[in-house]
Design a protein around this motif. Structure first.
Motif, PDB file in Angstrom:
ATOM      1  N   ALA A  22       0.825  -1.191  -0.101  1.00 57.75           N
ATOM      2  CA  ALA A  22       0.102   0.031  -0.034  1.00 57.75           C
ATOM      3  C   ALA A  22       0.980   1.376   0.030  1.00 57.75           C
ATOM      4  N   ALA A  23       2.161   1.206   0.843  1.00 57.03           N
ATOM      5  CA  ALA A  23       2.850   2.424   0.656  1.00 57.03           C
ATOM      6  C   ALA A  23       3.540   2.491  -0.439  1.00 57.03           C
ATOM      7  N   MET A  24       3.809   1.400  -1.238  1.00 57.88           N
ATOM      8  CA  MET A  24       4.874   1.801  -2.274  1.00 57.88           C
ATOM      9  C   MET A  24       3.619   2.211  -3.406  1.00 57.88           C
ATOM     10  N   LEU A  25       2.613   1.555  -3.577  1.00 54.37           N
ATOM     11  CA  LEU A  25       1.297   1.887  -4.744  1.00 54.37           C
ATOM     12  C   LEU A  25       1.077   3.474  -4.494  1.00 54.37           C
ATOM     13  N   GLU A  54      13.299   2.944  -6.471  1.00 64.04           N
ATOM     14  CA  GLU A  54      13.497   4.352  -6.544  1.00 64.04           C
ATOM     15  C   GLU A  54      13.109   5.065  -5.249  1.00 64.04           C
ATOM     16  N   GLY A  55      14.136   5.066  -4.238  1.00 61.89           N
ATOM     17  CA  GLY A  55      13.890   5.785  -2.921  1.00 61.89           C
ATOM     18  C   GLY A  55      13.132   5.000  -1.902  1.00 61.89           C
ATOM     19  N   LEU A  56      12.502   3.867  -2.225  1.00 62.66           N
ATOM     20  CA  LEU A  56      11.902   2.963  -1.543  1.00 62.66           C
ATOM     21  C   LEU A  56      12.623   1.535  -0.999  1.00 62.66           C
ATOM     22  N   GLN A  57      13.683   1.437  -1.423  1.00 63.87           N
ATOM     23  CA  GLN A  57      14.529   0.282  -1.185  1.00 63.87           C
ATOM     24  C   GLN A  57      14.591  -0.037  -0.061  1.00 63.87           C
ATOM     25  N   PRO A  58      14.882   0.633   1.177  1.00 61.91           N
ATOM     26  CA  PRO A  58      14.932   0.301   2.542  1.00 61.91           C
ATOM     27  C   PRO A  58      13.544  -0.335   2.920  1.00 61.91           C
ATOM     28  N   LEU A  59      12.360   0.197   2.576  1.00 56.78           N
ATOM     29  CA  LEU A  59      11.086  -0.144   3.017  1.00 56.78           C
ATOM     30  C   LEU A  59      10.926  -1.537   2.271  1.00 56.78           C
ATOM     31  N   ALA A  65      11.818  -8.697   4.238  1.00 54.66           N
ATOM     32  CA  ALA A  65      12.206  -9.368   5.260  1.00 54.66           C
ATOM     33  C   ALA A  65      11.173  -9.952   6.397  1.00 54.66           C
ATOM     34  N   VAL A  66      10.534  -9.141   6.829  1.00 56.63           N
ATOM     35  CA  VAL A  66       9.571  -9.156   8.211  1.00 56.63           C
ATOM     36  C   VAL A  66       8.369 -10.021   7.723  1.00 56.63           C
TER      37      VAL A  66
END
Length: 274
Positions: A22-25, A54-59, A65-66
């Motif tokens: 949802a956050a990515m979309l 593009e900027g959201l790779q850490p998320l 992983a979680v």
């Protein structure tokens, strides 16, 4: 009394997965549907990995992983609960082999998802595609093995544990839908350049369907939960002690899909007279 139990693992996994998607979309939409560098000519709908690169790779990495760590904990918990007798036990080495195999392939699928989130589609396109295939195939094989296990023990314990066959049906439906979507995704994504948008939509749908597969493990793990004074079937049994006041006996939250600790043929529960 322990209402919060192993069933929380798939809940955490599914919530993390759907929140990440949802956050990515939402990010892609809020940014005005940009065309990312990793997108191909004519493509206007971003893949999940395009947004993640593009900027959201850490998320993307943390969320993936979680998700898979808690899903694998659900697989491992299910195996342990059957071994401990808190769920219907396996009836032979074949069933146990399927259970162990499903855990192995779920771990492989977890590794695939984490690695594809690390090796993004912009800088490591070939590796990303390989790990994507690893993720999809491994979890599909794991689901097939779970279905075989549940079908065998569900038939053996029929009709007292129909929940096993219900869970089998849900996971079989997941397999059929995901295989169909994966085939469509592969055809559109790798063989038809002008169908990249369709492939992107299918990828988002595959990810959404995966959420419901994860949630299906709640059905498998919930019967191991125990509580006091509450049996959803409407039956409450009291222990007869030496005093005038009846002693309250701890009951399973649901006896359906329970193991030998939920014996319908005797008046005892773990050695306590009821």
């Amino acid at each position: 009394m322990w209402i919060i139990s192993f069933w929380i693992f798939p809940v955490i996994s599914a919530c993390m997965w759907i929140a990440m998607l949802a956050a990515m979309l939402a990010t892609w939409c809020i940014q005005g549907y940009p065309i990312y560098p990793g997108m191909e000519p004519g493509q206007t709908i971003a893949y999940i990995s395009d947004v993640g690169a593009e900027g959201l790779q850490p998320l993307f990495i943390a969320g993936s992983a979680v998700t898979v760590v808690f899903l694998d904990l659900a697989f491992i918990s299910e195996r342990w609960l059957r071994h401990a007798g808190q769920l219907v036990p396996n009836k032979g080495w074949f069933d146990k082999g399927c259970a162990i195999g499903s855990i192995f392939f779920s771990i492989a699928g977890a590794a695939g998802l984490i690695l594809l989130s690390i090796f993004d589609t912009v800088h490591h396109n070939r590796l990303h595609g390989g790990f994507l295939a690893m993720f999809l195939v491994a979890y599909l094989v794991s689901a097939i093995l779970v279905c075989i296990e549940y079908l065998r023990i569900g038939i053996f314990y029929r009709p007292h544990h129909r929940i096993l066959l219900v869970s089998f049906g849900i996971k079989l439906f997941f397999i059929i839908v995901e295989v169909a979507l994966a085939i469509g995704f592969g055809v559109c994504g790798w063989h038809e350049p002008h169908h990249r948008n369709a492939a992107a939509v299918l990828e988002w749908v595959i990810a959404l369907v995966f959420t419901f597969y994860v949630l299906s493990f709640i059905i498998d793990l919930l019967p191991s939960v125990r509580t006091r004074n509450h049996v959803p079937q409407g039956e409450k049994r009291m222990g007869s002690g030496h005093s005038d006041q009846p002693a309250i006996v701890e009951e399973p939250l649901t006896q359906n899909s329970m193991g030998p600790n939920a014996n319908h043929n005797t008046s005892f529960y773990r050695g306590i007279a009821v």
